[in-house]
Design an enzyme around this catalytic site. Sequence first.
Site, PDB file in Angstrom:
ATOM      1  N   HIS A  73       0.812  -1.211   0.000  1.00 55.55           N
ATOM      2  CA  HIS A  73       0.000   0.000   0.000  1.00 55.55           C
ATOM      3  C   HIS A  73       0.853   1.273   0.000  1.00 55.55           C
ATOM      4  CE1 HIS A  73       0.916   1.077   4.179  1.00 55.55           C
ATOM      5  NE2 HIS A  73       0.852  -0.221   4.438  1.00 55.55           N
ATOM      6  N   ARG A  92      -6.047   1.118   4.014  1.00 54.27           N
ATOM      7  CA  ARG A  92      -4.928   1.607   3.210  1.00 54.27           C
ATOM      8  C   ARG A  92      -4.604   0.665   2.055  1.00 54.27           C
ATOM      9  NH1 ARG A  92      -3.119  -0.025   8.304  1.00 54.27           N
ATOM     10  NH2 ARG A  92      -1.222  -1.320   8.455  1.00 54.27           N
ATOM     11  N   GLU A 122      -1.438  -6.465   7.803  1.00 51.11           N
ATOM     12  CA  GLU A 122      -0.094  -6.252   8.352  1.00 51.11           C
ATOM     13  C   GLU A 122       0.054  -7.055   9.639  1.00 51.11           C
ATOM     14  OE1 GLU A 122       3.003  -5.977   8.368  1.00 51.11           O
ATOM     15  OE2 GLU A 122       3.215  -3.920   7.647  1.00 51.11           O
ATOM     16  N   HIS A 151       0.500  -5.509   2.641  1.00 49.99           N
ATOM     17  CA  HIS A 151       1.363  -4.758   3.554  1.00 49.99           C
ATOM     18  C   HIS A 151       2.789  -5.297   3.528  1.00 49.99           C
ATOM     19  CE1 HIS A 151      -2.358  -3.067   5.246  1.00 49.99           C
ATOM     20  NE2 HIS A 151      -2.832  -4.261   4.929  1.00 49.99           N
TER      21      HIS A 151
END
Length: 323
Positions: free
Chosen positions: A77, A126, A180, A250
Amino acid sequence: MAAAVKYQPTRLLGHVFAPGSSRSFGRSLSMPSASRNTHHHKLNLIHASISHVDPTPLSISDDSSTETESTLILIRHGESLWNEKNLFTGCCDVPLTMRGVEEAIEAGKRISYIPVDVIFTSKLIRAQMTAMLAMTQHHRKKVPIIIHNESEQAKTWTQVYSEKTTKQSIPVITAWQLNERMYGELQGLNKEETAERYGKEKVYEWRRSFDIPPPQGESLEMCSQRAVAYFKDFIEPQLRSGKHVLVAAHGNSLRSIIMYLEKLNSQEVTNLELSTGIPLLYIYKEGNFISRGSPVGPTEAGVYAFSQSLAVYREQLDEMSHN
C-alpha cells in the site's frame, strides 16, 4: 548485523502443486475444497454479490498451443497517515496520505496494460484504497467491487443484477490473513520514542527478527503462517485456473508471500525491504513463479518481450482504445 536491502527479484522459482478438488462460487472464481481450517476467510459466497462475472477475461493468446500463463501483481500500500507520522501501525486501520494516493495511482499506471481478473486485499483501508486507486488507471476500465459476504443481509443488499455491469466488474476479496502483522503494545507508538524507551537493539529485534514478537504482538513468522496459508488456499488456485491476480497488502504480509515464492530463508526475508506503491510482477506458468521485478510502465519492453501472451493482451487493449 546484516543491512536491509531493496528487493530486486530475479530468480526462476519452481513450485509444483498437486491438483486438489475444487468448487466454484459465482461464475468467475474457482476455489479449493471446503475442508479448510475454520479461521480461513470464506469465499464461497461471492456469487451473492457478483454472480455473473464473465469467467473469460480478454483473450491473451491466439495460439491454442501456447501454455497458459497467468500474472500475479503484488503491491504494498501507499504511504499511510501513520507512516507519515513514523508510528507503528500494524493492524490499526488508517487511510493513505495524499502522497500515498499518488503512489497508488502511479502503481496503477505501471500495471495499466497487465491483465487483472480478481483482486485480493487485506481488511485494512490503506490496502483497499491502494487497489481501488490503482485500478482507476487500468486501460480495461473494469470497476473493482468489494465482495461483502459477512452476513445474509450484506449479500442480499450488495447483489448486482445487471449482466452488462458484472461483465465490466472485478471482484475484490478482502481477508484479514493478508493484514499487516499485529504489533501488539507498539501500535500507535512513535518509532523513535519507542527506541529511546526500550533501546534501539530491542526494537530492532522486534522489527527485524523472524521469530521474536513485540509485546502482545506477532512475529514475522506468525504473520507468515497466516499469510502464506491463505495464499496457498485461495490465491494460488486462481493462478492455476488461469486468472490474473492483483494482491494489495502490507510490508510484512507481502514479505511473507515473497519468502514463499522465492524460497527465501529467515535471514533473507528479514533483510527484505518493499517500497510503498511499487508493484512487483510474477508470471505463473506450468507450476512455476517467474519473477519480473517492478514494471516501469506500459511501454517497458522488458515486461512484454518476456511474455507473448502479455504482448498480445497489450495489443488488444490498444485496438480497443482506438475503436
